[in-house]
Scaffold this motif. Structure first.
Motif, PDB file in Angstrom:
ATOM      1  N   THR A 160       0.824  -1.203   0.000  1.00  0.00           N
ATOM      2  CA  THR A 160       0.000   0.000   0.000  1.00  0.00           C
ATOM      3  C   THR A 160       0.864   1.261   0.000  1.00  0.00           C
ATOM      4  O   THR A 160       0.620   2.196  -0.761  1.00  0.00           O
ATOM      5  N   ILE A 161       1.873   1.252   0.840  1.00  0.00           N
ATOM      6  CA  ILE A 161       2.772   2.407   0.893  1.00  0.00           C
ATOM      7  C   ILE A 161       3.502   2.566  -0.443  1.00  0.00           C
ATOM      8  O   ILE A 161       3.634   3.669  -0.969  1.00  0.00           O
ATOM      9  N   ALA A 162       3.944   1.429  -1.002  1.00  0.00           N
ATOM     10  CA  ALA A 162       4.685   1.469  -2.267  1.00  0.00           C
ATOM     11  C   ALA A 162       3.816   2.078  -3.370  1.00  0.00           C
ATOM     12  O   ALA A 162       4.266   2.951  -4.120  1.00  0.00           O
ATOM     13  N   ILE A 163       2.552   1.652  -3.447  1.00  0.00           N
ATOM     14  CA  ILE A 163       1.661   2.182  -4.490  1.00  0.00           C
ATOM     15  C   ILE A 163       1.525   3.695  -4.342  1.00  0.00           C
ATOM     16  O   ILE A 163       1.645   4.442  -5.312  1.00  0.00           O
ATOM     17  N   GLY A 164       1.324   4.145  -3.125  1.00  0.00           N
ATOM     18  CA  GLY A 164       1.179   5.582  -2.890  1.00  0.00           C
ATOM     19  C   GLY A 164       2.417   6.349  -3.341  1.00  0.00           C
ATOM     20  O   GLY A 164       2.327   7.391  -4.007  1.00  0.00           O
ATOM     21  N   GLN A 210      -6.209   7.731  -1.643  1.00  0.00           N
ATOM     22  CA  GLN A 210      -7.135   7.355  -0.561  1.00  0.00           C
ATOM     23  C   GLN A 210      -7.750   5.982  -0.804  1.00  0.00           C
ATOM     24  O   GLN A 210      -7.776   5.129   0.084  1.00  0.00           O
ATOM     25  N   ILE A 211      -8.253   5.790  -2.042  1.00  0.00           N
ATOM     26  CA  ILE A 211      -8.937   4.532  -2.357  1.00  0.00           C
ATOM     27  C   ILE A 211      -7.975   3.347  -2.260  1.00  0.00           C
ATOM     28  O   ILE A 211      -8.255   2.347  -1.599  1.00  0.00           O
ATOM     29  N   LEU A 212      -6.797   3.515  -2.906  1.00  0.00           N
ATOM     30  CA  LEU A 212      -5.833   2.412  -2.891  1.00  0.00           C
ATOM     31  C   LEU A 212      -5.377   2.106  -1.467  1.00  0.00           C
ATOM     32  O   LEU A 212      -5.249   0.941  -1.070  1.00  0.00           O
ATOM     33  N   GLN A 213      -5.158   3.168  -0.693  1.00  0.00           N
ATOM     34  CA  GLN A 213      -4.740   3.006   0.700  1.00  0.00           C
ATOM     35  C   GLN A 213      -5.795   2.225   1.491  1.00  0.00           C
ATOM     36  O   GLN A 213      -5.482   1.288   2.225  1.00  0.00           O
ATOM     37  N   SER A 214      -7.056   2.610   1.302  1.00  0.00           N
ATOM     38  CA  SER A 214      -8.127   1.952   2.054  1.00  0.00           C
ATOM     39  C   SER A 214      -8.234   0.473   1.683  1.00  0.00           C
ATOM     40  O   SER A 214      -8.372  -0.388   2.549  1.00  0.00           O
ATOM     41  N   ILE A 215      -8.154   0.199   0.360  1.00  0.00           N
ATOM     42  CA  ILE A 215      -8.245  -1.197  -0.070  1.00  0.00           C
ATOM     43  C   ILE A 215      -7.109  -2.013   0.552  1.00  0.00           C
ATOM     44  O   ILE A 215      -7.314  -3.089   1.105  1.00  0.00           O
ATOM     45  N   SER A 220      -5.156  -6.124   4.330  1.00  0.00           N
ATOM     46  CA  SER A 220      -4.147  -6.602   5.270  1.00  0.00           C
ATOM     47  C   SER A 220      -4.794  -6.932   6.616  1.00  0.00           C
ATOM     48  O   SER A 220      -4.401  -7.882   7.285  1.00  0.00           O
ATOM     49  N   LYS A 221      -5.805  -6.161   6.993  1.00  0.00           N
ATOM     50  CA  LYS A 221      -6.503  -6.448   8.247  1.00  0.00           C
ATOM     51  C   LYS A 221      -7.291  -7.731   8.134  1.00  0.00           C
ATOM     52  O   LYS A 221      -7.299  -8.566   9.031  1.00  0.00           O
TER      53      LYS A 221
END
Lengths: 227, 336
Positions: A160-164, A210-215, A220-221
């Motif tokens: 997620t961090i990498a995509i951002g 935002q969207i990618l981060q949320s997904i 992961s959760k």
């Protein structure tokens, strides 16, 4: 000015940005994941080798990767983008456009991903690795069935961090004709003083992150069995 | 018969930031096949280092470890991996795969040895049945209590039919009741499958509950070895004495003069020893501590007495007690 043409351009820009980001993330992991695993395994605190030769080999591999990753990570992306133009040309055939941008994005992302993978894998409980060792598990078994499985949640947060981050880099590529939303923002906002177009691209970029981060966080959760 | 584990002149030195620490100094002992062998010592005595040398999780600095006829340090990496399948290990913190279900955890060692998935699952279910956790097969370790986690770890370690089971402080994170149930599970595993068990602990009660033989470690050296009964009745070293007396810490604080510890086994406990002493010398004797322990199924008693201040009387009393064939130790030099 908000005609169909403009909207189409923004849609295409969004598509190009997503295309570059996701492809670069994929290729970034293709190279970064093995590098990160190698960094973790060969580190002094990583997996043990019982022969003196194996230990020396680990030390050499670690040092080598460490230096490569550090060098690559200390070159600013905008400069890297120009620096690797010959490589980009050799692979894609041209040095501009979204597909071409994937090359420098991957080169910039891989070492950064390698570091994140390394730190995720290092979070895996030492004791669990030892338990696997005590059962007679070899290195590849430990990597595949222990490290990657136990670090799953942390690795996904890393993705997620990498995509951002790559999304941000891809916008920078717009400065040199990279295509995507960054390209639009620079052309309209900087060269033509059409601030409103730039603002719209920023809003789209923020939404995408935002969207990618949320997904990513949700996945992961959901996949974490520790609760 | 050749012992299943033989340790000879084992030394292990750690280099920590320029200074060297000797965790094991010239340790030699042997463990017979089918035994339950305790290695006891206070924290920092080198127990964990020693047990980790038995499957080479720790490389000895010098000396040899021979397991089932194979000298571990001479094996190639591949041979070592194969040998390790015969040496199971359970840990203080269980070390289960937290992201895998209970069933998958038990299947894990069979995955390493290449057992077919369906066979592995069937065997895993059987083993979970054995440890009494069949209904938790699809749960995840995070949903289990400490005792249940250790049961899963035991099922997992049994999956590949090991010849030896190393227990590194396996009950130290558990409450007394759970400790008891895990120990009796280990004992029944020893009896049912004939697996040799090595128990590392800092608690004398653990050793007394399941071990037949025991080695006392003190500051990296092997203080003494023998049967658990021998250690209980006549500890030969200061280190052993300290470990045995942990049940009677409160006496250390009272720190009176002329303390003796007497031990007796089931057969010798008929005579009213203390009452007779008091009658004979017409001086009171203070009972500071008394306890009966179940050691390997036989009742063993211990008592700590404070004898009169008058030196001659006290010495007379000690002589009398020795004549009764009781284990007698003078503790005065220890207390205080």
């Amino acid at each position: 000015m908000w005609d169909n043409e403009m909207i189409m351009m923004l849609v295409e820009g969004t598509r190009d940005t997503l295309y570059m980001t996701l492809m670069a993330t994929f290729f970034g992991y293709l190279f970064g994941l093995p590098m990160g695993i190698a960094l973790m395994v060969t580190d002094k605190e990583g997996l043990r080798s019982h022969s003196a030769l194996g230990q020396r080999m680990h030390a050499v591999i670690y040092k080598l990767l460490d230096v490569i990753v550090n060098i690559a990570r200390s070159i600013p992306f905008l400069i890297l983008l120009i620096l690797v133009i010959p490589i980009t040309k050799a692979i894609v055939g041209k040095s501009y456009g979204s597909t071409a941008t994937i090359v420098p994005l991957t080169i910039a992302a891989a070492p950064f991903i390698a570091r994140m993978v390394e730190s995720s894998l290092k979070e895996v409980d030492r004791g669990v690795i030892e338990a696997a060792e005590s059962m007679g598990a070899g290195m590849f078994r430990i990597i595949w069935s222990v490290l990657l499985v136990e670090a799953r949640t942390s690795l996904l947060v890393g993705v997620t961090i990498a995509i951002g981050t790559i999304l941000g880099y891809s916008a920078m590529a717009g400065a040199v004709g990279g295509g995507g939303l960054g390209d639009i923002a620079i052309r309209y906002g900087y060269h033509r003083y059409e601030t409103d177009v730039m603002l719209v691209t920023i809003v789209i970029l923020v939404l995408l992150v935002q969207i990618l981060q949320s997904i990513g966080m949700m996945l992961s959760k959901k996949l974490d069995r520790r609760r | 018969m050749e012992p299943i584990i033989r340790v000879e002149h084992l030394c292990k030195t750690f280099n920590v930031k320029g200074t060297t620490v000797d965790a094991a100094k010239d340790i030699s002992f042997a463990i017979e096949k089918g035994d339950i062998f305790g290695i006891i010592g206070l924290s920092g005595a080198g127990k964990s280092t020693l047990v980790r040398c038995l499957n080479l999780l720790e490389q000895p600095t010098s000396g040899t470890v021979t397991v089932d006829g194979k000298s571990l340090t001479e094996l190639s990496e591949k041979e070592l991996r194969l040998t390790r399948r015969d040496i199971g290990m359970i840990f203080q913190h269980f070390n289960l795969l937290m992201q895998k279900s209970v069933l998958e955890n038990v299947c894990f060692p069979m995955k390493i040895t290449g057992v077919k998935k369906s066979e592995a699952r069937a065997r895993a279910m059987e083993l979970l049945e054995t440890v009494g956790l069949a209904e938790k097969a699809n749960a995840y370790p995070a949903q289990l209590s400490g005792g249940q986690k250790q049961r899963v770890a035991i099922a997992r370690v049994l999956a590949n039919n090991p010849k030896i089971l190393l227990c590194d402080e396996a009950t130290s994170a558990l409450d007394p009741q759970t400790t008891k149930s895990i120990l009796s599970l280990l004992k029944s595993i020893n009896e049912t499958y004939g697996i040799t068990i090595v128990v590392i602990t800092h608690e004398m009660s653990v050793v007394q509950q399941i071990c037949r033989h025991v080695a006392v470690l003190d500051n990296g050296t092997l203080a003494e070895t023998g049967t658990v009964q021998e250690l209980f009745h006549s500890p030969k070293t200061e280190a052993a004495r300290k470990l045995i007396l942990t049940g009677a810490e409160q006496i250390q604080r009272m720190s009176g003069e002329q303390l003796v510890r007497i031990t007796f086994s089931g057969q010798s406990s008929f005579e009213p020893v203390v009452a007779n002493l008091v009658l004979k010398y017409k001086t009171p004797v203070n009972i500071m501590f008394a306890d009966t322990k179940d050691i390997n199924g036989s009742a063993e008693g211990e008592m700590i007495l404070q004898l009169p201040e008058v030196r001659e009387t006290a010495e007379q009393m000690i002589r009398d007690l020795r004549e009764k064939r009781l284990g007698v130790e003078v503790l005065t030099h220890y207390v205080g």
